[in-house]
Motif scaffolding. Sequence first.
Motif, mmCIF file in Angstrom:
data_model
loop_
_atom_site.group_PDB
_atom_site.id
_atom_site.type_symbol
_atom_site.label_atom_id
_atom_site.label_comp_id
_atom_site.label_asym_id
_atom_site.label_seq_id
_atom_site.Cartn_x
_atom_site.Cartn_y
_atom_site.Cartn_z
ATOM 1 N N ILE A 1 -32.177 -21.973 -43.673
ATOM 2 C CA ILE A 1 -33.361 -21.117 -43.689
ATOM 3 C C ILE A 1 -33.124 -19.861 -42.856
ATOM 4 C CG2 ILE A 1 -35.764 -20.950 -42.918
ATOM 5 C CD1 ILE A 1 -35.417 -22.485 -45.517
ATOM 6 N N LEU A 2 -32.433 -19.999 -41.728
ATOM 7 C CA LEU A 2 -32.145 -18.858 -40.865
ATOM 8 C C LEU A 2 -31.396 -17.769 -41.622
ATOM 9 C CD1 LEU A 2 -32.067 -17.622 -37.960
ATOM 10 C CD2 LEU A 2 -29.904 -18.843 -37.637
ATOM 11 N N ASP B 1 -30.353 -20.894 -33.052
ATOM 12 C CA ASP B 1 -30.865 -19.534 -33.218
ATOM 13 C C ASP B 1 -30.111 -18.518 -32.368
ATOM 14 O OD1 ASP B 1 -32.690 -20.509 -34.992
ATOM 15 O OD2 ASP B 1 -34.412 -20.436 -33.631
ATOM 16 N N VAL B 2 -29.661 -18.934 -31.188
ATOM 17 C CA VAL B 2 -28.988 -18.014 -30.270
ATOM 18 C C VAL B 2 -27.514 -17.847 -30.608
ATOM 19 C CG1 VAL B 2 -28.252 -17.662 -27.878
ATOM 20 C CG2 VAL B 2 -30.583 -18.407 -28.364
ATOM 21 N N PHE B 3 -26.801 -18.947 -30.798
ATOM 22 C CA PHE B 3 -25.338 -18.902 -30.903
ATOM 23 C C PHE B 3 -24.810 -18.666 -32.316
ATOM 24 C CE2 PHE B 3 -25.701 -21.589 -26.977
ATOM 25 C CZ PHE B 3 -25.137 -20.667 -26.123
ATOM 26 N N TYR B 4 -25.455 -19.241 -33.325
ATOM 27 C CA TYR B 4 -24.848 -19.241 -34.654
ATOM 28 C C TYR B 4 -24.701 -17.855 -35.299
ATOM 29 C CZ TYR B 4 -24.246 -24.255 -35.181
ATOM 30 O OH TYR B 4 -23.812 -25.539 -35.059
ATOM 31 N N PRO B 5 -25.675 -16.946 -35.140
ATOM 32 C CA PRO B 5 -25.430 -15.607 -35.712
ATOM 33 C C PRO B 5 -24.196 -14.933 -35.130
ATOM 34 C CG PRO B 5 -27.761 -15.910 -35.266
ATOM 35 C CD PRO B 5 -27.050 -17.089 -34.645
ATOM 36 N N PHE B 6 -23.968 -15.077 -33.821
ATOM 37 C CA PHE B 6 -22.786 -14.478 -33.195
ATOM 38 C C PHE B 6 -21.505 -15.127 -33.711
ATOM 39 C CE2 PHE B 6 -26.125 -13.528 -30.103
ATOM 40 C CZ PHE B 6 -25.916 -12.182 -29.912
#
Length: 314
Positions: A18-19, A275-280
């Motif tokens: 979903i993110l 939410d914090v780590f995965y996009p990076f």
Amino acid sequence: MFIGAIVGAGFATGREVILYFGAYGYLTPVISGLMMGAVSAVFLAAGKYAQAGGIWGAFNKLVDFFVFASMVITFAVMCSALEELSMACFAVPLVGLSGGIICGILSCFDIKFIKNISSVLVAVLIACAAVLYFLCTKMHAGDIDAVSAFEYCGMNMLTGGCLIKDEGKSMSGRQIALCSALNGGIAALLLGLVYTVACCNSSSSMPVFVFAAGRGLSVLGGALIIAAVLSTLLGAGRVAFVYLSGYFTSPVLPVLFLCLLSVLGFTLNFSAAVDVFYPFIGYFGVAVCVITAFSLAAASRRKLLSARRVKRRT
């Protein structure tokens, strides 16, 4: 082994899907799955042909370090996910800690042993996802966003691509092509199934499990997620173990590191960590894919020029 490595808690709970794809239709995650298959061929071919010396050797060392750092984060997040899920599904504590320690120990085993475990876990995952898919309202194709598809592909290649890279050394070109086609097909299938189910409860931190629990199938939903978490724990642990083994002659210290990481990881907040780590991790994964592709292209060019020189001499 590739599929087992890329499916984790964020994937199986639906939170990660979903993110990345919540604003688009199901075609975007399906395309991302097909991309994973194509890029897995690049990693396998790079394992077989890519250059190791010169500037590419320096790039590879840098890439290996950041892949290791990403796997450390992934391993810790998976421990937190396993802990939260075991409490939510079965009210059993310390599963994240014990699961992390077990996977840390198993990471030092022969790669064939890890493949067999991954095969069983992936089979369970596909069966559970298919059952839930047929119980939910189907989604429309919707919009397509190629950037999100490639970012998600890049994030997963850190575990999946780097885990299978060395396997390419013993594979023929035809085997690499077949393997990548299977990787892409299965990844696209699973992403399509999980995305459709997750969209039914997109605001939840664990939309797939909430959907399953709402239909009296909490055990099935829990089995799906826990199988995915364990397979990714094993994959991330294996990549981290191989990296650390290059600096230690004994397997004890790498395994001990992973066990200590389990102690830290199972106390994290899973949803916040995703939410914090995965996009990076996704951005870096794209960079790894690009560097690997250029390394392979450079090796191909060098091989072509060498063949031309030999032809001129003869």
